[in-house]
Design a protein around this motif. Structure first.
Motif, short mmCIF file in Angstrom:
data_model
loop_
_atom_site.label_atom_id
_atom_site.label_comp_id
_atom_site.label_asym_id
_atom_site.label_seq_id
_atom_site.Cartn_x
_atom_site.Cartn_y
_atom_site.Cartn_z
N MET A 1 23.53 -11.51 -71.38
CA MET A 1 24.33 -11.08 -72.53
C MET A 1 25.49 -12.06 -72.76
O MET A 1 25.72 -12.51 -73.87
CB MET A 1 24.89 -9.68 -72.32
N ALA A 2 26.20 -12.34 -71.68
CA ALA A 2 27.37 -13.21 -71.80
C ALA A 2 26.98 -14.61 -72.26
O ALA A 2 27.68 -15.21 -73.08
CB ALA A 2 28.12 -13.26 -70.47
N ASP A 3 25.87 -15.12 -71.73
CA ASP A 3 25.43 -16.47 -72.13
C ASP A 3 25.08 -16.51 -73.62
O ASP A 3 25.43 -17.47 -74.32
CB ASP A 3 24.21 -16.90 -71.31
N SER A 4 24.40 -15.47 -74.10
CA SER A 4 24.03 -15.42 -75.50
C SER A 4 25.26 -15.34 -76.39
O SER A 4 25.35 -16.01 -77.43
CB SER A 4 23.12 -14.21 -75.74
N ILE A 5 26.20 -14.52 -75.99
CA ILE A 5 27.42 -14.34 -76.78
C ILE A 5 28.27 -15.62 -76.77
O ILE A 5 28.77 -16.06 -77.80
CB ILE A 5 28.20 -13.11 -76.28
#
Length: 198
Positions: free
Chosen positions: A1-5
Motif C-alpha cells: 500500500m505504502a509503495d503504491s501511494i
C-alpha cells in the motif's frame, strides 16, 4: 500500500512540473487508475484499527497550493469538469477542477504517509482507508472519469464544443449544468493531450 501511494505522490509531483505537457493527461489517467486499485484494496479490506485511540500529531500539513496552481496552468482549458457528487442521491452536477482534486488527494495520502514514516503502520492504514472512503476515493474516481473522457473524445474523434461558463465558483441551474457538461473542447484539447488532432 505504502509503495503504491508513494509512487503516486512522486509521479504526480513530476507531472506537475510540466516538462512533458503533451503527455500530462494520459499519464495522470494511468496514475489515478493505479491509485484506485490500491483504494479498492483498502475498501475491500476489513476495517483497519489504529493502535491508539487518538490520532498522534504528524505536524503541519505540507502546502499543496503550488502543486494545485501548476496543474491549473498545465490543464487549462480542460481543468474544469462536471460531476455528480453521489450517484445514489438525487443531486445536480457540480463543477469541479482536476487541479483541486489532485491537490486534495495528495494531501490525504501525505497525511497517512507521515504516520507510516513515523512507524505507525496501523494508523497509516486506518487513515488511508478512512480517507479513501470519505474523500480521496470519490475524488480520484471523479478526476479519472474526467481524464478518461478527455482522452476518449480525442481518440474517438468526438469533439465537443468549448465549455462556455462552466465555473466552480458560479451557481447554476440543473439545466445550465447539464448543457455546459455536454459541451467540450475540440481542437483545443488534442494538443494539450498529446494526441492526434480532430
Amino acid at each position: 500500500m505504502a509503495d503504491s501511494i508513494e509512487s503516486f505522490i512522486v509521479a504526480v509531483a513530476e507531472v506537475s512540473r510540466g516538462d512533458e505537457p503533451d503527455s500530462a493527461v494520459p499519464f495522470l489517467l494511468l496514475e489515478l487508475s493505479q491509485l484506485l486499485l490500491t483504494g479498492g484494496r483498502l475498501g475491500a479490506h476489513e476495517d483497519f484499527l489504529p493502535d491508539e485511540r487518538y490520532e498522534p500529531d504528524v505536524g503541519p500539513e505540507p502546502d499543496v497550493d503550488e502543486l494545485r496552481e501548476r496543474f491549473a496552468r498545465l490543464l487549462d482549458p480542460v481543468d474544469v469538469y462536471s460531476e455528480v457528487f453521489d450517484p445514489y442521491a438525487r443531486s445536480a452536477p457540480v463543477a469541479c477542477r482536476i487541479s483541486d482534486d489532485l491537490a486534495d488527494i495528495i494531501t490525504d495520502l501525505r497525511h497517512g504517509m507521515a504516520h507510516y514514516r513515523d512507524g505507525r503502520v496501523s494508523e497509516a492504514l486506518w487513515w488511508w482507508q478512512f480517507s479513501y472512503l470519505s474523500n480521496w476515493g470519490p475524488t480520484a474516481s471523479a478526476a479519472m472519469r474526467a481524464l478518461q473522457s478527455l482522452v476518449a473524445h480525442v481518440r474517438l474523434d468526438q469533439p465537443l464544443d468549448e465549455l462556455d461558463g462552466l465555473d466552480t465558483d458560479a451557481e447554476a441551474t440543473d439545466e445550465q449544468l447539464a448543457e455546459e457538461a455536454g459541451k467540450v473542447m475540440a481542437a483545443e484539447i488534442a494538443g494539450p493531450l498529446g494526441l492526434r488532432s480532430v
